[in-house]
Design a protein around this motif. Sequence first.
Motif, PDB file in Angstrom:
ATOM      1  N   LEU A  11       0.847  -1.188   0.000  1.00  0.00           N
ATOM      2  CA  LEU A  11       0.000   0.000   0.000  1.00  0.00           C
ATOM      3  C   LEU A  11       0.885   1.242   0.000  1.00  0.00           C
ATOM      4  CD1 LEU A  11      -2.757   1.446   0.369  1.00  0.00           C
ATOM      5  CD2 LEU A  11      -2.426   1.138   2.837  1.00  0.00           C
ATOM      6  N   VAL A  12       0.592   2.170  -0.889  1.00  0.00           N
ATOM      7  CA  VAL A  12       1.378   3.400  -0.980  1.00  0.00           C
ATOM      8  C   VAL A  12       0.457   4.556  -1.336  1.00  0.00           C
ATOM      9  CG1 VAL A  12       1.926   3.052  -3.424  1.00  0.00           C
ATOM     10  CG2 VAL A  12       3.491   4.387  -1.985  1.00  0.00           C
ATOM     11  N   GLN A  13       0.835   5.754  -0.930  1.00  0.00           N
ATOM     12  CA  GLN A  13       0.045   6.922  -1.291  1.00  0.00           C
ATOM     13  C   GLN A  13       0.358   7.363  -2.709  1.00  0.00           C
ATOM     14  OE1 GLN A  13       0.849   9.883   1.747  1.00  0.00           O
ATOM     15  NE2 GLN A  13      -1.000   9.295   2.867  1.00  0.00           N
ATOM     16  N   ALA A  14      -0.586   8.035  -3.302  1.00  0.00           N
ATOM     17  CA  ALA A  14      -0.375   8.569  -4.645  1.00  0.00           C
ATOM     18  C   ALA A  14       0.884   9.431  -4.669  1.00  0.00           C
ATOM     19  CB  ALA A  14      -1.578   9.393  -5.080  1.00  0.00           C
ATOM     20  N   GLY A  15       1.669   9.245  -5.729  1.00  0.00           N
ATOM     21  CA  GLY A  15       2.928   9.952  -5.851  1.00  0.00           C
ATOM     22  C   GLY A  15       4.114   9.181  -5.304  1.00  0.00           C
ATOM     23  N   GLY A  16       3.828   8.108  -4.595  1.00  0.00           N
ATOM     24  CA  GLY A  16       4.879   7.298  -4.006  1.00  0.00           C
ATOM     25  C   GLY A  16       5.470   6.293  -4.978  1.00  0.00           C
ATOM     26  N   SER A  17       6.351   5.453  -4.448  1.00  0.00           N
ATOM     27  CA  SER A  17       7.062   4.472  -5.267  1.00  0.00           C
ATOM     28  C   SER A  17       7.008   3.088  -4.639  1.00  0.00           C
ATOM     29  CB  SER A  17       8.532   4.881  -5.422  1.00  0.00           C
ATOM     30  OG  SER A  17       8.662   6.122  -6.070  1.00  0.00           O
ATOM     31  N   LEU A  18       7.061   2.099  -5.500  1.00  0.00           N
ATOM     32  CA  LEU A  18       7.201   0.711  -5.089  1.00  0.00           C
ATOM     33  C   LEU A  18       8.115   0.012  -6.081  1.00  0.00           C
ATOM     34  CD1 LEU A  18       3.582  -0.459  -4.127  1.00  0.00           C
ATOM     35  CD2 LEU A  18       5.523  -0.246  -2.580  1.00  0.00           C
ATOM     36  N   ARG A  19       8.752  -1.032  -5.613  1.00  0.00           N
ATOM     37  CA  ARG A  19       9.605  -1.838  -6.486  1.00  0.00           C
ATOM     38  C   ARG A  19       9.159  -3.284  -6.388  1.00  0.00           C
ATOM     39  NH1 ARG A  19      14.535  -1.149  -8.971  1.00  0.00           N
ATOM     40  NH2 ARG A  19      15.859  -3.007  -9.205  1.00  0.00           N
ATOM     41  N   LEU A  20       8.749  -3.845  -7.500  1.00  0.00           N
ATOM     42  CA  LEU A  20       8.342  -5.242  -7.570  1.00  0.00           C
ATOM     43  C   LEU A  20       9.498  -6.083  -8.073  1.00  0.00           C
ATOM     44  CD1 LEU A  20       4.794  -4.976  -9.211  1.00  0.00           C
ATOM     45  CD2 LEU A  20       5.431  -4.804  -6.797  1.00  0.00           C
ATOM     46  N   SER A  21       9.602  -7.281  -7.526  1.00  0.00           N
ATOM     47  CA  SER A  21      10.637  -8.218  -7.963  1.00  0.00           C
ATOM     48  C   SER A  21       9.999  -9.538  -8.342  1.00  0.00           C
ATOM     49  CB  SER A  21      11.651  -8.440  -6.846  1.00  0.00           C
ATOM     50  OG  SER A  21      12.334  -7.246  -6.525  1.00  0.00           O
ATOM     51  N   CYS A  22      10.642 -10.221  -9.267  1.00  0.00           N
ATOM     52  CA  CYS A  22      10.196 -11.541  -9.698  1.00  0.00           C
ATOM     53  C   CYS A  22      11.427 -12.427  -9.819  1.00  0.00           C
ATOM     54  CB  CYS A  22       9.482 -11.443 -11.041  1.00  0.00           C
ATOM     55  SG  CYS A  22       9.043 -13.040 -11.765  1.00  0.00           S
ATOM     56  N   ALA A  23      11.373 -13.577  -9.171  1.00  0.00           N
ATOM     57  CA  ALA A  23      12.493 -14.511  -9.223  1.00  0.00           C
ATOM     58  C   ALA A  23      12.023 -15.830  -9.797  1.00  0.00           C
ATOM     59  CB  ALA A  23      13.068 -14.714  -7.830  1.00  0.00           C
ATOM     60  N   GLY A 110       3.593 -15.945 -12.252  1.00  0.00           N
ATOM     61  CA  GLY A 110       3.685 -15.919 -10.811  1.00  0.00           C
ATOM     62  C   GLY A 110       2.294 -15.881 -10.198  1.00  0.00           C
ATOM     63  N   GLN A 111       2.249 -15.850  -8.867  1.00  0.00           N
ATOM     64  CA  GLN A 111       0.977 -15.916  -8.162  1.00  0.00           C
ATOM     65  C   GLN A 111       0.313 -14.553  -8.044  1.00  0.00           C
ATOM     66  OE1 GLN A 111       3.890 -15.770  -6.716  1.00  0.00           O
ATOM     67  NE2 GLN A 111       3.699 -14.387  -4.963  1.00  0.00           N
ATOM     68  N   GLY A 112       1.061 -13.505  -8.302  1.00  0.00           N
ATOM     69  CA  GLY A 112       0.511 -12.153  -8.236  1.00  0.00           C
ATOM     70  C   GLY A 112       0.831 -11.464  -6.921  1.00  0.00           C
ATOM     71  N   THR A 113       0.971 -10.158  -6.996  1.00  0.00           N
ATOM     72  CA  THR A 113       1.197  -9.354  -5.795  1.00  0.00           C
ATOM     73  C   THR A 113       0.330  -8.098  -5.883  1.00  0.00           C
ATOM     74  OG1 THR A 113       2.896  -8.323  -4.390  1.00  0.00           O
ATOM     75  CG2 THR A 113       3.209  -8.128  -6.768  1.00  0.00           C
ATOM     76  N   GLN A 114      -0.317  -7.763  -4.782  1.00  0.00           N
ATOM     77  CA  GLN A 114      -1.259  -6.651  -4.765  1.00  0.00           C
ATOM     78  C   GLN A 114      -0.535  -5.321  -4.614  1.00  0.00           C
ATOM     79  OE1 GLN A 114      -4.830  -6.639  -4.952  1.00  0.00           O
ATOM     80  NE2 GLN A 114      -4.497  -4.430  -5.116  1.00  0.00           N
ATOM     81  N   VAL A 115      -0.885  -4.385  -5.462  1.00  0.00           N
ATOM     82  CA  VAL A 115      -0.420  -3.009  -5.344  1.00  0.00           C
ATOM     83  C   VAL A 115      -1.642  -2.120  -5.158  1.00  0.00           C
ATOM     84  CG1 VAL A 115       0.650  -1.063  -6.536  1.00  0.00           C
ATOM     85  CG2 VAL A 115       1.658  -3.353  -6.697  1.00  0.00           C
ATOM     86  N   THR A 116      -1.674  -1.373  -4.076  1.00  0.00           N
ATOM     87  CA  THR A 116      -2.787  -0.483  -3.802  1.00  0.00           C
ATOM     88  C   THR A 116      -2.251   0.932  -3.618  1.00  0.00           C
ATOM     89  OG1 THR A 116      -4.001  -2.255  -2.704  1.00  0.00           O
ATOM     90  CG2 THR A 116      -4.737   0.005  -2.298  1.00  0.00           C
ATOM     91  N   VAL A 117      -2.780   1.860  -4.413  1.00  0.00           N
ATOM     92  CA  VAL A 117      -2.360   3.253  -4.348  1.00  0.00           C
ATOM     93  C   VAL A 117      -3.530   4.079  -3.842  1.00  0.00           C
ATOM     94  CG1 VAL A 117      -1.355   5.197  -5.594  1.00  0.00           C
ATOM     95  CG2 VAL A 117      -0.832   2.843  -6.303  1.00  0.00           C
ATOM     96  N   SER A 118      -3.350   4.709  -2.702  1.00  0.00           N
ATOM     97  CA  SER A 118      -4.421   5.510  -2.120  1.00  0.00           C
ATOM     98  C   SER A 118      -4.304   6.962  -2.566  1.00  0.00           C
ATOM     99  CB  SER A 118      -4.364   5.433  -0.601  1.00  0.00           C
ATOM    100  OG  SER A 118      -3.156   5.975  -0.130  1.00  0.00           O
ATOM    101  N   SER A 119      -5.449   7.603  -2.678  1.00  0.00           N
ATOM    102  CA  SER A 119      -5.466   9.004  -3.143  1.00  0.00           C
ATOM    103  C   SER A 119      -5.326   9.980  -1.993  1.00  0.00           C
ATOM    104  CB  SER A 119      -6.751   9.279  -3.912  1.00  0.00           C
ATOM    105  OG  SER A 119      -7.867   8.994  -3.090  1.00  0.00           O
TER     106      SER A 119
END
Length: 119
Positions: A11-23, A110-119
């Motif tokens: 979960l991240v606020q709008a304007g923020g950053s996340l980094r997803l990885s896949c192995a 992959g199984q999937g990972t949830q990304v949620t961006v709040s306003s």
Amino acid sequence: QVQLVESGGGLVQAGGSLRLSCAASGSIRSINAMGWYRRAPGKQLELVARITDTGTTDYADSVKGRFTISRDNAKNTMCLQMNSLKPEDTAVYYCNADVKSLLGQRPMWGQGTQVTVSS
């Protein structure tokens, strides 16, 4: 047996950053193209970004300039750096890879990972 495992969602606020990885792990001979897809609530699966084994990249228009895809061929890993996130980026993100293994060549997910961006 080949597996793709994603990590890095959250979960991240709008304007923020996340980094997803896949192995990718298992009896892998080689991996051709790799990519990230996403499915938002009530919407179809869509391609977010893709990268070939030689490093050529392709992005959905909606993420160009904000997301960066990369991979490490030696480690069979792939990342998606997501900056300037928007609420419309909220989705389950899936890693995809065209894997050549002892069983032949086929696309893996992959199984999937949830990304949620709040306003």
